[in-house]
Write an enzyme that holds these catalytic residues in place. Structure first.
Site: not given
Ligand code: ADP
Length: 559
Positions: A238, A370, A446, A544
């Protein structure tokens, strides 16, 4: 030493230059794989040399004239010369090609100005043996692998047994990949195969590998935190993210640094068990809440590892189903394996007193791993961290290009009220998950645990008579480890090492993982400051468009 600085070339960019893989190499002319021809000619060279030396010694011994040569001598000399020519042309041409290609690259190489230090030279691979492009497009499978590829394609050999069958992880990957190419008709050219230690992931990190994905790693920092400075590695695609975090780090540094504290450190696992009645389920709940029983169970639990220490068991009922949320410290490991083993020990033990207990699952989702869940947001999971800084008014203006009142107001309307309107669960922040994910990937965590690890409430208040900005991030469930899982892979371990938190802490077990959690919270603080400032100043879309859509120099992004 005289260093010439070349002027920028006015020639067009080398777009027309053939890619490395399509350059003609000496090896292209060989009918056999290079390995085999190398071996053949080296053996020929050595054999003929030994033969001729022996003959020469014999002639000297019997005082025979050296210039009289027989048929065997002649053949040996021809072999010697032929193999010598091959070896010289092989290694010599490889050398010449590498020199020539490095000169080609040189044409576009500008000596850096003192302000722009030259990047360290990338390790070069022998161009004759392999080039990056070559390895991407042509998986190196031997002709001898044809049978096994065909067997995988036909389904006779399961792809997942290749590693154990061949005992060679790299070869297994190449065969699996070639079989996949034939089955799908897709060359997967962009997915590299070379440059990765496939043995390091075997039985640990990834099954059925066919290559690896490349991700750029950027660096934000120095992050001034608790009197130390850290350079934070971030793996992301990104645009703007690293530059923005870097700007936040600068604001923190110029304001004297941030402080952090770990409020709680415990990984959780909650099995689901079932009884025939809710009464029996409640009996077990009360049993677990007895301090004496807890002490016994802690001894049983802690046998799972010298680092596992049971801290508590939180129970919740749904009818006749009981959910027991075990919480334990896990040293420097993230701890899911460790806590699961401890829970299994306790379940086995409990079965003696509660033989009617039916274990439905070692994980009953009250853990909660998660998935967004209020239990993690309220109770915490992993490391619960708070990190704060006071950003001076002049730094807010100079570095963040906004004002303290604008930031305070935006935080209230966006991160607090806006998130309440959205019914957010732990999402009272601007983009904590951006920073958490990037650092997680760089350091071998993770990535799926980003879900709860990104829970964060960002607070901004005016202090010192309304002049300066007090900013904080409170993150109750940062789940990280510096040992186990993906942390031992070479690139991830290098990123952990950069932060000084690789592996097991020598001073106190768990100190490395806790430090990593505070660094992540510090980086989130920097990211929050910078993005909120860009929003307050109305710069977000502009920056951006500038940094995500162009190939321009990024150096100004952090300024
Ligand atoms: P996890 O529990 O996070 O899934 P692993 O089980 O893969 O992690 O790795 C933890 C292993 O590392 C355990 O076997 C543990 O005994 C070992 N270990 C060595 N040093 C430490 C340490 N300082 N903290 C935690 N575990 C450690």
């Amino acid at each position: 030493m005289d260093i010439r600085r070349r002027k920028p070339s006015t020639r067009p960019p080398p777009a027309a230059a053939p890619p490395l893989a399509s350059r003609i190499q000496a090896s292209d002319a060989l009918p056999l794989p290079i390995r085999h021809t190398n071996l053949l000619f080296s053996a020929l060279f050595a054999a003929s040399l030994v033969f001729l030396m022996r003959r020469w010694r014999e002639k000297v011994r019997v005082s025979a004239p050296l210039h009289v040569i027989g048929l065997a001598d002649m053949a040996a000399m021809i072999c010697l010369v032929a193999s010598l020519i091959y070896l010289i042309s092989f290694f010599g041409i490889a050398y010449v090609q590498s020199v020539v290609s490095s000169h080609e690259d040189d044409d576009d190489f500008l000596l850096p100005s003192p302000a722009q230090p030259a990047p360290p030279a990338a390790p070069t691979l022998c161009p004759l043996l392999r080039s990056d492009k070559e390895s991407i497009s042509v998986p190196a499978v031997d002709a001898s692998d044809e049978d096994i590829i065909a067997s995988v394609v036909s389904g006779k050999t399961p792809s997942y047994i290749l590693e154990s069958k061949l005992g060679d992880c790299r070869r297994a990957v190449a065969i699996r990949r070639e079989a996949l190419r034939r089955m799908t008709g897709r060359p997967i050219e962009g997915l590299p195969i070379e440059g990765f230690d496939y043995a390091s992931i075997l039985g640990q990190c990834c099954e059925l590998p066919i290559g690896y994905v490349q991700l750029p790693v950027g660096i934000a920092g120095p992050l001034a935190l608790d009197g130390r400075e850290f350079y934070v590695p971030m793996a992301t695609t990104e645009g703007c993210l690293v530059a923005s975090t870097n700007r936040g780090c600068k604001a923190i540094l110029e304001s004297g640094g941030a402080m952090s504290v770990v409020l709680k450190d415990g990984m959780t696992r909650a099995p689901a068990v079932r009884f025939s009645t809710a009464m029996r389920a409640a009996e077990l709940k009360f049993f677990l809440e007895e301090p004496d029983n807890f002490d016994t169970l802690a001894v049983v639990f802690n046998r799972s590892s010298r680092f596992a220490r049971l801290q508590g068991i939180q129970c919740s009922l749904a009818g006749r189903n009981l959910y027991m949320r075990f919480c334990c410290s896990t040293g420097d490991a993230m701890g899911m394996n460790m806590v699961s083993k401890g829970v299994q020990n306790v379940l086995d033990y409990l079965q003696n007193d509660f033989p009617d207990m039916d274990v439905v699952s070692i994980s009953g989702n009250f853990c909660s791993d998660k998935k967004p869940a209020a239990v993690n947001w309220i109770e915490g999971r992993g490391k619960s961290v708070v990190c704060e800084a006071v950003i001076r008014e002049d730094v807010v203006k100079k570095v963040l290009k906004t004002t303290v009142p604008a930031l305070v107001e935006l935080n209230m309307i966006k991160n607090l009220a806006g998130s309440a309107v959205a019914g957010a669960l732990g999402g009272f922040n601007a983009h904590a998950s951006n920073i958490v994910s990037a650092v997680f990937i760089a350091t071998g965590q993770d990535p799926a645990q980003n879900v709860e690890s990104s829970h964060c409430i960002t607070m901004m208040e005016a202090v010192n008579g309304g002049k300066d900005l007090h900013v904080s991030v409170t993150m109750p469930s940062i789940e990280v480890g510096t040992i186990g899982g993906g942390t031992q892979l070479a690139s991830q371990a290098a990123c952990l090492d950069l932060l000084g938190v690789k592996g097991s802490s020598m001073e106190s077990p768990g100190a490395n993982a806790r430090l990593l959690a505070t660094i992540i919270a510090g980086a989130v603080l920097a990211g929050e400051l910078s993005l909120m400032s860009a929003l307050a100043a109305g710069q977000l879309v502009k920056s951006h468009m500038k940094y995500n859509r162009s190939s321009k120099d990024m150096s100004k992004a952090a300024s």
